[in-house]
Design a protein around this motif. Sequence first.
Motif, PDB file in Angstrom:
ATOM      1  N   SER A 105       0.828  -1.208   0.000  1.00  0.00           N
ATOM      2  CA  SER A 105       0.000   0.000   0.000  1.00  0.00           C
ATOM      3  C   SER A 105       0.859   1.253   0.000  1.00  0.00           C
ATOM      4  N   ALA A 106       0.235   2.375  -0.333  1.00  0.00           N
ATOM      5  CA  ALA A 106       0.920   3.665  -0.224  1.00  0.00           C
ATOM      6  C   ALA A 106       1.323   3.924   1.223  1.00  0.00           C
ATOM      7  N   PHE A 107       0.517   3.442   2.160  1.00  0.00           N
ATOM      8  CA  PHE A 107       0.842   3.579   3.578  1.00  0.00           C
ATOM      9  C   PHE A 107       2.154   2.848   3.892  1.00  0.00           C
ATOM     10  N   ALA A 108       2.265   1.603   3.403  1.00  0.00           N
ATOM     11  CA  ALA A 108       3.484   0.817   3.646  1.00  0.00           C
ATOM     12  C   ALA A 108       4.698   1.477   3.001  1.00  0.00           C
ATOM     13  N   PHE A 109       4.532   1.943   1.755  1.00  0.00           N
ATOM     14  CA  PHE A 109       5.629   2.617   1.069  1.00  0.00           C
ATOM     15  C   PHE A 109       6.053   3.884   1.820  1.00  0.00           C
ATOM     16  N   ALA A 110       5.055   4.675   2.253  1.00  0.00           N
ATOM     17  CA  ALA A 110       5.359   5.937   2.923  1.00  0.00           C
ATOM     18  C   ALA A 110       6.126   5.693   4.224  1.00  0.00           C
ATOM     19  N   CYS A 111       5.652   4.745   5.013  1.00  0.00           N
ATOM     20  CA  CYS A 111       6.340   4.445   6.272  1.00  0.00           C
ATOM     21  C   CYS A 111       7.764   3.966   6.013  1.00  0.00           C
ATOM     22  N   ALA A 112       7.938   3.169   4.967  1.00  0.00           N
ATOM     23  CA  ALA A 112       9.268   2.668   4.633  1.00  0.00           C
ATOM     24  C   ALA A 112      10.194   3.797   4.201  1.00  0.00           C
ATOM     25  N   ARG A 113       9.685   4.712   3.387  1.00  0.00           N
ATOM     26  CA  ARG A 113      10.522   5.809   2.902  1.00  0.00           C
ATOM     27  C   ARG A 113      10.914   6.756   4.033  1.00  0.00           C
ATOM     28  N   LEU A 114      10.013   6.960   4.991  1.00  0.00           N
ATOM     29  CA  LEU A 114      10.247   7.920   6.067  1.00  0.00           C
ATOM     30  C   LEU A 114      10.910   7.307   7.292  1.00  0.00           C
ATOM     31  N   GLY A 115      10.950   5.980   7.347  1.00  0.00           N
ATOM     32  CA  GLY A 115      11.488   5.321   8.531  1.00  0.00           C
ATOM     33  C   GLY A 115      10.558   5.395   9.719  1.00  0.00           C
ATOM     34  N   TRP A 116       9.261   5.446   9.460  1.00  0.00           N
ATOM     35  CA  TRP A 116       8.253   5.506  10.526  1.00  0.00           C
ATOM     36  C   TRP A 116       7.710   4.095  10.783  1.00  0.00           C
ATOM     37  N   PRO A 117       7.788   3.582  12.004  1.00  0.00           N
ATOM     38  CA  PRO A 117       7.172   2.279  12.296  1.00  0.00           C
ATOM     39  C   PRO A 117       5.667   2.312  11.993  1.00  0.00           C
ATOM     40  N   SER A 118       5.195   1.377  11.207  1.00  0.00           N
ATOM     41  CA  SER A 118       3.785   1.373  10.801  1.00  0.00           C
ATOM     42  C   SER A 118       2.841   1.298  11.989  1.00  0.00           C
ATOM     43  N   ALA A 119       3.219   0.513  13.017  1.00  0.00           N
ATOM     44  CA  ALA A 119       2.353   0.335  14.176  1.00  0.00           C
ATOM     45  C   ALA A 119       2.221   1.613  14.992  1.00  0.00           C
ATOM     46  N   GLU A 120       3.110   2.585  14.764  1.00  0.00           N
ATOM     47  CA  GLU A 120       3.066   3.834  15.511  1.00  0.00           C
ATOM     48  C   GLU A 120       2.582   4.999  14.650  1.00  0.00           C
ATOM     49  N   THR A 121       2.056   4.679  13.477  1.00  0.00           N
ATOM     50  CA  THR A 121       1.621   5.702  12.525  1.00  0.00           C
ATOM     51  C   THR A 121       0.139   5.517  12.216  1.00  0.00           C
ATOM     52  N   GLU A 122      -0.615   6.610  12.222  1.00  0.00           N
ATOM     53  CA  GLU A 122      -2.045   6.557  11.926  1.00  0.00           C
ATOM     54  C   GLU A 122      -2.277   6.733  10.427  1.00  0.00           C
ATOM     55  N   LEU A 123      -3.398   6.200   9.961  1.00  0.00           N
ATOM     56  CA  LEU A 123      -3.806   6.348   8.559  1.00  0.00           C
ATOM     57  C   LEU A 123      -5.171   7.008   8.497  1.00  0.00           C
ATOM     58  N   VAL A 124      -5.288   8.041   7.677  1.00  0.00           N
ATOM     59  CA  VAL A 124      -6.563   8.715   7.450  1.00  0.00           C
ATOM     60  C   VAL A 124      -6.829   8.731   5.952  1.00  0.00           C
ATOM     61  N   SER A 125      -8.016   8.311   5.543  1.00  0.00           N
ATOM     62  CA  SER A 125      -8.389   8.391   4.138  1.00  0.00           C
ATOM     63  C   SER A 125      -9.287   9.603   3.923  1.00  0.00           C
ATOM     64  N   ALA A 126      -8.829  10.508   3.053  1.00  0.00           N
ATOM     65  CA  ALA A 126      -9.646  11.654   2.661  1.00  0.00           C
ATOM     66  C   ALA A 126     -10.076  11.514   1.203  1.00  0.00           C
ATOM     67  N   VAL A 127     -10.146  10.265   0.731  1.00  0.00           N
ATOM     68  CA  VAL A 127     -10.632   9.980  -0.612  1.00  0.00           C
ATOM     69  C   VAL A 127     -12.151   9.808  -0.527  1.00  0.00           C
ATOM     70  N   ALA A 128     -12.877  10.676  -1.198  1.00  0.00           N
ATOM     71  CA  ALA A 128     -14.348  10.696  -1.145  1.00  0.00           C
ATOM     72  C   ALA A 128     -14.857  11.005   0.256  1.00  0.00           C
ATOM     73  N   ARG A 129     -13.999  11.591   1.096  1.00  0.00           N
ATOM     74  CA  ARG A 129     -14.378  12.014   2.442  1.00  0.00           C
ATOM     75  C   ARG A 129     -13.758  13.381   2.695  1.00  0.00           C
ATOM     76  N   PRO A 130     -14.356  14.188   3.550  1.00  0.00           N
ATOM     77  CA  PRO A 130     -13.758  15.491   3.855  1.00  0.00           C
ATOM     78  C   PRO A 130     -12.390  15.335   4.501  1.00  0.00           C
ATOM     79  N   VAL A 131     -11.442  16.165   4.081  1.00  0.00           N
ATOM     80  CA  VAL A 131     -10.088  16.100   4.622  1.00  0.00           C
ATOM     81  C   VAL A 131     -10.061  16.512   6.096  1.00  0.00           C
ATOM     82  N   GLU A 132     -11.135  17.160   6.569  1.00  0.00           N
ATOM     83  CA  GLU A 132     -11.213  17.556   7.973  1.00  0.00           C
ATOM     84  C   GLU A 132     -11.150  16.373   8.933  1.00  0.00           C
ATOM     85  N   ALA A 133     -11.330  15.152   8.432  1.00  0.00           N
ATOM     86  CA  ALA A 133     -11.199  13.974   9.290  1.00  0.00           C
ATOM     87  C   ALA A 133      -9.821  13.901   9.937  1.00  0.00           C
ATOM     88  N   LEU A 134      -8.842  14.549   9.321  1.00  0.00           N
ATOM     89  CA  LEU A 134      -7.498  14.591   9.895  1.00  0.00           C
ATOM     90  C   LEU A 134      -7.471  15.291  11.247  1.00  0.00           C
TER      91      LEU A 134
END
Length: 404
Positions: A105-134
């Motif tokens: 997933s893009a989430f997995a790629f992003a965490c890998a590129r940034l060196g962020w542990p996936s289990a310590e990183t949140e995911l928010v989808s703003a696809v077809a949803r308001p970005v205010e969910a962030l």
Amino acid sequence: MSRAPLTVVGIGADGWNGLCEAARAAVLSAELIVGSERQLALVPPTAAVRRPWPTPIDGLVEELVAGRAGPVCILSSGDPMLHGIGATLARRIDRDRLTVHPHPSAFAFACARLGWPSAETELVSAVARPVEALARLLQPGRRVIVYVAGEQGAREVARVLRERGFGPSRLVVLEQLGGPDERIVDSTAEEWGERSVRTLHAVAVECRAAPGTSPLACTPGLRDSAYENDGLLTKQEVRAITLAVLAPMPGELLWDVGAGSGSIAIEWLRAEATARAIAVEARADRAERAVRNARVLGVPTIEVVCGKAPRALVGLDRPDAVFVGGGLTTPGLLDSCWRELRPGGRIVANAVTLEGEQVLQAACAAHGGRLVRIAVSRAEPVGGFTSWRPQLPVVQWSARKEGE
């Protein structure tokens, strides 16, 4: 006649080369291939009929769920079970009809590129949803990956951060992850401004608050000033107690009846990301205010119904929990809420008047549960001194509905 099986293939920016053998075989053997125009262009020509997703996609999803002759292959970005069409179909069809071939997933790629542990990183989808969910997750030190759509996605994420006092947050835009045109731009929400980027991108946020910003936790009991209100607001201390008794659970639906500023429904959703809430409010100005509060506080999925209960409750999905904070003395209101409450569900009602207290005493006598009197005093200036200023005492009735 048995319904046709569905195969969902996750595909990334690396296209056909990134697919495993089983995923390629599913594409090559399909009689119908469904996907976005971009995804369909990533797979080689075959004899299959190709159908791009319409806007909205609901009609085609219904057609796929209903079944058709021949093998069907559905293309999905990255991991189809992570905010993808695979998850949508899995909720609708029998498990033996669905085969999924995931891609990173893009989430997995992003965490890998940034060196962020996936289990310590949140995911928010703003696809077809308001970005205010962030906004629900804006606390210093939190790391969030945001799925966005369109060229303005990163700009909208930066706007939400700035508006809520998180302009200094690190903002990393990750384009075409895993593909030959991958690009990563490191910035801040303040510096990003109005820039646009290529459509296929995700945004990583490392939350940092600006000086003077008071972050809001996801735990119940936000400060009263967090809400736009006209005085009809369940106060902070009582709100925290009320949410503790309501006890939000995954996937549950709350009715917030007599919602006022929407604070109970909003904090129900902030406390449990998978929950649902319907706020019912008789006055249009208050209903509109509840919608605004929900967007500001990061739970834009709230459903607000403008109408007078109990009439406005007709036709709503049955709730797992009910809170009655307004209109308690309306004839039949509490009875209607109790009747519609699902077995095992919880009901909480607060009263500040003697008449409302009488209604709660009668409900407790009829259905059991418990009555609690909540008295709160706040220290406030009196001349040059400080004294306790008592708030109106609140009588709370709570009960759990036994199985029917």
